[in-house]
Write a protein that holds these residues in place. Structure first.
Motif, PDB file in Angstrom:
ATOM      1  N   TYR A  17       0.300  -1.531   0.207  1.00 13.25           N
ATOM      2  CA  TYR A  17      -0.184   0.123   0.240  1.00 13.25           C
ATOM      3  C   TYR A  17       1.044   1.361  -0.047  1.00 13.25           C
ATOM      4  O   TYR A  17       1.681   1.580   0.576  1.00 13.25           O
ATOM      5  N   PRO A  18       1.170   2.546  -1.228  1.00 12.95           N
ATOM      6  CA  PRO A  18       1.474   2.849  -0.900  1.00 12.95           C
ATOM      7  C   PRO A  18       1.134   4.485  -0.388  1.00 12.95           C
ATOM      8  O   PRO A  18       0.619   4.666   0.313  1.00 12.95           O
ATOM      9  N   TYR A  19       2.725   5.002   0.365  1.00 13.58           N
ATOM     10  CA  TYR A  19       2.563   6.081   1.183  1.00 13.58           C
ATOM     11  C   TYR A  19       3.743   6.860   1.125  1.00 13.58           C
ATOM     12  O   TYR A  19       4.883   6.709   0.669  1.00 13.58           O
ATOM     13  N   LYS A  20       3.329   7.923   0.605  1.00 10.34           N
ATOM     14  CA  LYS A  20       3.983   9.562   0.112  1.00 10.34           C
ATOM     15  C   LYS A  20       4.807   9.653   1.254  1.00 10.34           C
ATOM     16  O   LYS A  20       4.229  10.432   1.275  1.00 10.34           O
ATOM     17  N   HIS A  21       6.107   9.845   2.321  1.00 11.28           N
ATOM     18  CA  HIS A  21       6.217  10.118   3.193  1.00 11.28           C
ATOM     19  C   HIS A  21       8.061  10.142   2.179  1.00 11.28           C
ATOM     20  O   HIS A  21       8.551   9.459   1.735  1.00 11.28           O
ATOM     21  N   THR A  22       8.066  11.814   1.552  1.00 11.45           N
ATOM     22  CA  THR A  22       9.360  12.060   1.176  1.00 11.45           C
ATOM     23  C   THR A  22       9.902  12.810   1.758  1.00 11.45           C
ATOM     24  O   THR A  22      10.928  13.449   1.283  1.00 11.45           O
TER      25      THR A  22
END
Length: 278
Positions: A17-22
């Motif tokens: 499940y993608p998680y946008k932690h940038t």
């Protein structure tokens, strides 16, 4: 640094499940800090300890196939010029590309991005224009607002009419293009300073939206020498007086000030004195 073949570094054997932690931040007990910002296959990093930066660079090169591009000069369309104690960011190349794309690179420059007392309505004036063309124009200008607070109000204004744009809306957009034609090299300048207090400015119009009679709030925050946070946004409710409109604008900027103070504290740059908002 640039990651080569960023999508080929591992085999996924489970559902992900993608998680946008940038944004990644590392602290140590000695007060050192390392900040890493990741965007797909590009990353930029900074810190207050050269040894910590060097160790991170070497670890990433060992772990992944990467290219070290050196001191940042260009990132996501933003040009960065770094000298001793000075940083200047701009989007000169991007501005030039916009002007050529919309055939405005030969247009006569003007001094302001929005005509004085400009009032736009949904019905507008003139014939309908190509909505796809208008949306591409507005989208290009919206990306430019990432470092150009001087056009933020105008771009947000024309963004309200992307559904059924008319000639009057397109004319307002071309005014902005003519303005950036004469300010292609403009950007934000940051210099080393001993005064790094958070300072804000706020203002509003009253009933500037001709359709809903809502007002627009605006703010800009400076940290030391340069502006780093700004906004121009239509208020959610109708203000019944200029005082009420100003109060809502001040409230919006106060919320941003509180968020900024918490973030600066997290980055070991705590603001000890109260934040002034003019």
């Amino acid at each position: 640094m640039d990651v080569k073949s960023s999508f080929l570094n591992g085999v996924l054997e489970e559902e992900v499940y993608p998680y946008k932690h940038t944004l990644y931040i590392k602290f140590n007990s000695g007060g050192d800090i390392l900040i890493v910002c990741l965007y797909v296959d590009d990353l930029i990093f900074t810190g207050n300890n050269p040894k910590l930066i060097s160790e991170f660079r070497e670890a990433m090169i060992r772990q992944f196939e990467m290219t070290d591009l050196g001191l940042m000069s260009y990132f996501l369309g933003i040009e960065v010029s770094q000298l001793e104690g000075e940083i200047f960011i701009s989007q000169k190349k991007y501005v030039g590309d916009i002007l050529k794309r919309f055939n405005m690179d030969k247009a006569k420059p003007i001094l302001v991005p929005v005509e004085e007392k400009l009032k736009l309505t949904k019905n507008g004036t003139g014939d309908f224009v190509d909505a796809t063309y208008f949306r591409k124009l507005v989208g290009s200008l919206r990306y430019l607002t990432s470092i150009r607070p001087d056009i933020t109000y105008g771009v947000r204004l024309i963004s309200r009419f992307m559904e059924s744009p008319r000639q009057s809306h397109l004319q307002a957009a071309k005014i902005i293009l003519r303005y950036i034609q004469g300010t292609q090299s403009d950007g934000i300048f940051y210099s080393k300073t001993n005064d790094s207090s958070l300072v804000g400015f706020t203002d509003s119009d009253w009933a500037g939206d001709m359709m809903q009679r809502k007002s627009t709030s605006g703010y800009a925050f400076y940290l030391g020498s340069g502006v780093f946070s700004w906004s121009s946004k239509k208020q959610q409710v109708v203000a019944l007086s200029t005082t009420e409109a100003e109060y809502m604008a001040a409230t919006s900027s106060a919320r941003q000030a509180l968020w900024s103070r918490r973030m600066l504290g997290f980055l070991q740059h705590k603001q000890d004195s109260p934040t002034k908002i003019f």
